[in-house]
Design a protein around this motif. Structure first.
Motif, PDB file in Angstrom:
ATOM      1  N   CYS A 100     -36.571  42.654  26.501  1.00 47.41           N
ATOM      2  CA  CYS A 100     -35.547  41.770  25.937  1.00 47.41           C
ATOM      3  C   CYS A 100     -34.529  42.637  25.203  1.00 47.41           C
ATOM      4  O   CYS A 100     -34.884  43.379  24.294  1.00 47.41           O
ATOM      5  N   ASP A 101     -33.250  42.580  25.609  1.00 43.14           N
ATOM      6  CA  ASP A 101     -32.229  43.413  24.970  1.00 43.14           C
ATOM      7  C   ASP A 101     -31.533  42.712  23.817  1.00 43.14           C
ATOM      8  O   ASP A 101     -31.053  43.366  22.901  1.00 43.14           O
ATOM      9  N   LEU A 102     -31.442  41.409  23.893  1.00 46.29           N
ATOM     10  CA  LEU A 102     -30.886  40.650  22.776  1.00 46.29           C
ATOM     11  C   LEU A 102     -31.169  39.171  22.979  1.00 46.29           C
ATOM     12  O   LEU A 102     -31.520  38.752  24.095  1.00 46.29           O
ATOM     13  N   THR A 103     -31.068  38.425  21.897  1.00 39.11           N
ATOM     14  CA  THR A 103     -31.103  36.963  22.044  1.00 39.11           C
ATOM     15  C   THR A 103     -29.789  36.440  21.472  1.00 39.11           C
ATOM     16  O   THR A 103     -29.150  37.108  20.651  1.00 39.11           O
ATOM     17  N   CYS A 104     -29.403  35.265  21.944  1.00 38.11           N
ATOM     18  CA  CYS A 104     -28.119  34.702  21.533  1.00 38.11           C
ATOM     19  C   CYS A 104     -28.274  33.283  21.027  1.00 38.11           C
ATOM     20  O   CYS A 104     -29.197  32.575  21.434  1.00 38.11           O
ATOM     21  N   THR A 105     -27.339  32.887  20.193  1.00 39.20           N
ATOM     22  CA  THR A 105     -27.217  31.480  19.814  1.00 39.20           C
ATOM     23  C   THR A 105     -26.024  30.918  20.583  1.00 39.20           C
ATOM     24  O   THR A 105     -24.981  31.573  20.658  1.00 39.20           O
ATOM     25  N   ILE A 106     -26.216  29.744  21.157  1.00 39.10           N
ATOM     26  CA  ILE A 106     -25.130  29.117  21.918  1.00 39.10           C
ATOM     27  C   ILE A 106     -24.897  27.726  21.328  1.00 39.10           C
ATOM     28  O   ILE A 106     -25.849  26.951  21.158  1.00 39.10           O
ATOM     29  N   VAL A 107     -23.669  27.440  20.969  1.00 39.75           N
ATOM     30  CA  VAL A 107     -23.324  26.120  20.431  1.00 39.75           C
ATOM     31  C   VAL A 107     -22.181  25.574  21.281  1.00 39.75           C
ATOM     32  O   VAL A 107     -21.202  26.291  21.528  1.00 39.75           O
ATOM     33  N   ASP A 129     -23.128  30.877   8.673  1.00 40.04           N
ATOM     34  CA  ASP A 129     -23.310  29.431   8.791  1.00 40.04           C
ATOM     35  C   ASP A 129     -22.835  28.994  10.188  1.00 40.04           C
ATOM     36  O   ASP A 129     -21.636  29.028  10.480  1.00 40.04           O
ATOM     37  N   ARG A 130     -23.802  28.594  11.021  1.00 39.69           N
ATOM     38  CA  ARG A 130     -23.522  28.261  12.420  1.00 39.69           C
ATOM     39  C   ARG A 130     -22.504  27.121  12.546  1.00 39.69           C
ATOM     40  O   ARG A 130     -21.575  27.180  13.352  1.00 39.69           O
ATOM     41  N   ASP A 131     -22.678  26.094  11.718  1.00 36.58           N
ATOM     42  CA  ASP A 131     -21.781  24.926  11.806  1.00 36.58           C
ATOM     43  C   ASP A 131     -20.356  25.299  11.410  1.00 36.58           C
ATOM     44  O   ASP A 131     -19.396  24.835  12.004  1.00 36.58           O
ATOM     45  N   LYS A 132     -20.279  26.178  10.402  1.00 36.58           N
ATOM     46  CA  LYS A 132     -18.949  26.605   9.938  1.00 36.58           C
ATOM     47  C   LYS A 132     -18.253  27.429  11.036  1.00 36.58           C
ATOM     48  O   LYS A 132     -17.069  27.274  11.295  1.00 36.58           O
ATOM     49  N   MET A 133     -19.058  28.289  11.693  1.00 37.79           N
ATOM     50  CA  MET A 133     -18.500  29.118  12.765  1.00 37.79           C
ATOM     51  C   MET A 133     -17.965  28.216  13.893  1.00 37.79           C
ATOM     52  O   MET A 133     -16.865  28.391  14.397  1.00 37.79           O
ATOM     53  N   TRP A 134     -18.767  27.228  14.246  1.00 41.66           N
ATOM     54  CA  TRP A 134     -18.372  26.299  15.308  1.00 41.66           C
ATOM     55  C   TRP A 134     -17.102  25.547  14.902  1.00 41.66           C
ATOM     56  O   TRP A 134     -16.164  25.422  15.693  1.00 41.66           O
ATOM     57  N   SER A 135     -17.047  25.062  13.635  1.00 44.96           N
ATOM     58  CA  SER A 135     -15.875  24.296  13.181  1.00 44.96           C
ATOM     59  C   SER A 135     -14.623  25.166  13.236  1.00 44.96           C
ATOM     60  O   SER A 135     -13.564  24.713  13.669  1.00 44.96           O
ATOM     61  N   ARG A 136     -14.765  26.413  12.807  1.00 38.76           N
ATOM     62  CA  ARG A 136     -13.597  27.314  12.827  1.00 38.76           C
ATOM     63  C   ARG A 136     -13.140  27.552  14.267  1.00 38.76           C
ATOM     64  O   ARG A 136     -11.947  27.590  14.556  1.00 38.76           O
ATOM     65  N   PHE A 137     -14.104  27.695  15.171  1.00 41.38           N
ATOM     66  CA  PHE A 137     -13.734  27.922  16.577  1.00 41.38           C
ATOM     67  C   PHE A 137     -13.089  26.663  17.174  1.00 41.38           C
ATOM     68  O   PHE A 137     -12.094  26.746  17.898  1.00 41.38           O
ATOM     69  N   TYR A 138     -13.654  25.526  16.829  1.00 36.26           N
ATOM     70  CA  TYR A 138     -13.102  24.265  17.335  1.00 36.26           C
ATOM     71  C   TYR A 138     -11.642  24.106  16.876  1.00 36.26           C
ATOM     72  O   TYR A 138     -10.775  23.731  17.671  1.00 36.26           O
ATOM     73  N   GLU A 139     -11.375  24.442  15.586  1.00 34.87           N
ATOM     74  CA  GLU A 139     -10.001  24.361  15.054  1.00 34.87           C
ATOM     75  C   GLU A 139      -9.088  25.325  15.814  1.00 34.87           C
ATOM     76  O   GLU A 139      -7.967  24.991  16.166  1.00 34.87           O
ATOM     77  N   LEU A 140      -9.603  26.523  16.070  1.00 36.34           N
ATOM     78  CA  LEU A 140      -8.811  27.543  16.769  1.00 36.34           C
ATOM     79  C   LEU A 140      -8.465  27.073  18.189  1.00 36.34           C
ATOM     80  O   LEU A 140      -7.313  27.161  18.623  1.00 36.34           O
TER      81      LEU A 140
END
Ligand SMILES: Cc1cc2nc3c(=O)[nH]c(=O)nc-3n(C[C@H](O)[C@H](O)[C@H](O)COP(=O)(O)OP(=O)(O)OC[C@H]3O[C@@H](n4cnc5c(N)ncnc54)[C@H](O)[C@@H]3O)c2cc1C
Length: 369
Positions: free
Chosen positions: A153-160, A213-224
């Motif tokens: 396993c080289d890495l694991t990822c979070t996907i939202v 903070d996963r939710d914050k990251m998602w919100s910032r990306f959604y705004e972008l």
């Protein structure tokens, strides 16, 4: 000959179709209640990442007689970095549906199959090993391979991600490299139609990222994304995947057990593409069972592609937003634009990733010193 296939996803079903067409009826075990019984998402296949093959779906159709219909051709990929936006144009590849949708790739494969699928299966690998001559592991992640001591396993990822409603051009997906918002990861938007699209971020689970903070990251990306697309995207049906494994098996076959799809390690760590290679491993495994050609030999190029893609990931991770800006800006430079158009053109079988790998390897080495 008794063949068990564990997992009715794209690799398992491709294997079953190839076996069936050559006179072997496998038994397919699927843990869910029907094929593709999970969230709907849009995925992509880019021909340039599968050279020398020039047209992935055409290749699958002509070579394996497996017909898969995409949502759309991709004729323009819009690339965003923190301060730049650019595009790559040409016959880049396809987008397609996955999961519960009636036209998802897994549902299309199921329609081309006659063999029985045992749904809601709770059969364990150990039981199948005792009852079948061959067991094909196609469960969609590296867990089984890892438990059998056969996986790196080289890495694991979070996907939202989420389905978003807005106005889209079906043939124009978007990708974002913005480390200020998604450190060492990326985001993308793939339209299902003119009105619906999949908006997703994926980032590696490194210690500094886990703290975020996963939710914050998602919100910032959604705004972008909303701002870059100049519209207020309406969110529907969101999903999250944690610890999505990216790695590769050590041996593609051990005794009478085959590792295919993500159990083999078909998902490329660089950009997360895995569908085309998953279908290949399915068919190649069938060829071995049928005595047509050795699985180990057929999958050799896939090991190479995986390792090249890992070099690409490390290279991308070492870039800064400023460097990403410079790369994206240069995509619109006439000379580079011309070169990329030629590379994407289906008249060339040039493997760009293969040629860039030594340069990226060197850059990675310099960076690590
Ligand atoms: C959000 C996301 C976006 C992606 N985007 C892209 C993209 O744009 N392009 C691309 O090429 N690739 C993409 N990929 C990767 C691609 O989807 C995978 O590489 C590919 O689906 C792997 O195929 P598979 O056959 O191994 O697994 P799957 O198609 O996932 O099938 C696995 C099957 O096994 C079943 N199963 C699991 N455990 C058991 C068990 N114990 N017993 C029986 N059945 C079991 C599951 O229910 C499932 O039906 C993406 C992946 C994700 C998660």
């Amino acid at each position: 000959m008794k063949v068990a296939i564990m997992g009715a996803g794209i690799s398992g079903l491709s294997c079953a179709i190839a076996l069936e067409r050559n006179g072997i009826e496998p038994t397919i075990f699927e843990k869910r209640s029907r094929v593709g019984d999970r969230f709907i998402n849009a995925e992509a296949m880019f021909d340039i990442l599968n050279r020398p093959i020039k047209d992935c779906l055409g290749y699958i159709r002509e070579k394996f007689n497996i017909d898969l219909q995409p949502i759309s051709d991709v004729d323009k990929l819009i690339v965003h970095s923190k301060n730049e936006v650019s595009s790559i144009q040409g016959k880049i590849g396809y987008t397609n549906l996955r999961g519960r949708h009636e036209n998802s790739f897994e549902r299309q494969l199921e329609k081309q199959l006659k063999s029985k699928i045992i749904f809601n299966s709770s059969y364990e690998y150990e039981t199948l090993c005792k009852e079948f001559d061959f067991v094909v592991l196609a469960t969609g992640d590296g867990e089984y391979s890892s438990n059998l001591g056969n996986y790196r396993c080289d890495l694991t990822c979070t996907i939202v991600g989420a389905t978003v409603v807005g106005d889209f051009i079906k043939s124009n997906p978007h990708v974002w490299f913005n480390y200020d918002i998604i450190p060492k990861g990326y985001g993308w938007l793939i339209p299902f139609s003119e009105k619906e699209a999949n908006l997703v971020i994926a980032y590696p689970d490194y210690p500094n990222n886990i703290k975020l903070d996963r939710d914050k990251m998602w919100s910032r990306f959604y705004e972008l994304a909303s701002s870059d697309l100049n519209q207020s995207l309406k969110i529907r049906d969101s999903f999250q995947i944690t610890r999505y494994m990216m790695g590769i098996c050590l041996r593609p076959k051990i005794d009478n057990t085959y590792f295919i799809g993500n159990c083999f390690g078909t998902i490329s760590p660089g950009l997360g593409f895995g569908q085309f290679a998953s279908i290949l491993t399915g068919v190649y495994c069938a060829y071995d069972i049928l005595g047509i050609e050795k699985y180990e030999k057929l999958v050799k190029p896939l090991f190479k592609n995986y390792n090249n893609s890992l070099v690409l990931r490390r290279y991308l991770e070492n870039l800064t937003d400023d460097k990403l800006d410079a790369i994206v800006k240069n995509l619109d430079n006439k000379l580079i634009d011309n070169l990329i158009d030629r590379l994407c053109d289906n008249n060339t079988s040039l493997d760009i990733l293969k040629y860039l790998t030594p340069i990226m390897k060197l850059a990675n080495k310099i960076n690590s010193n």
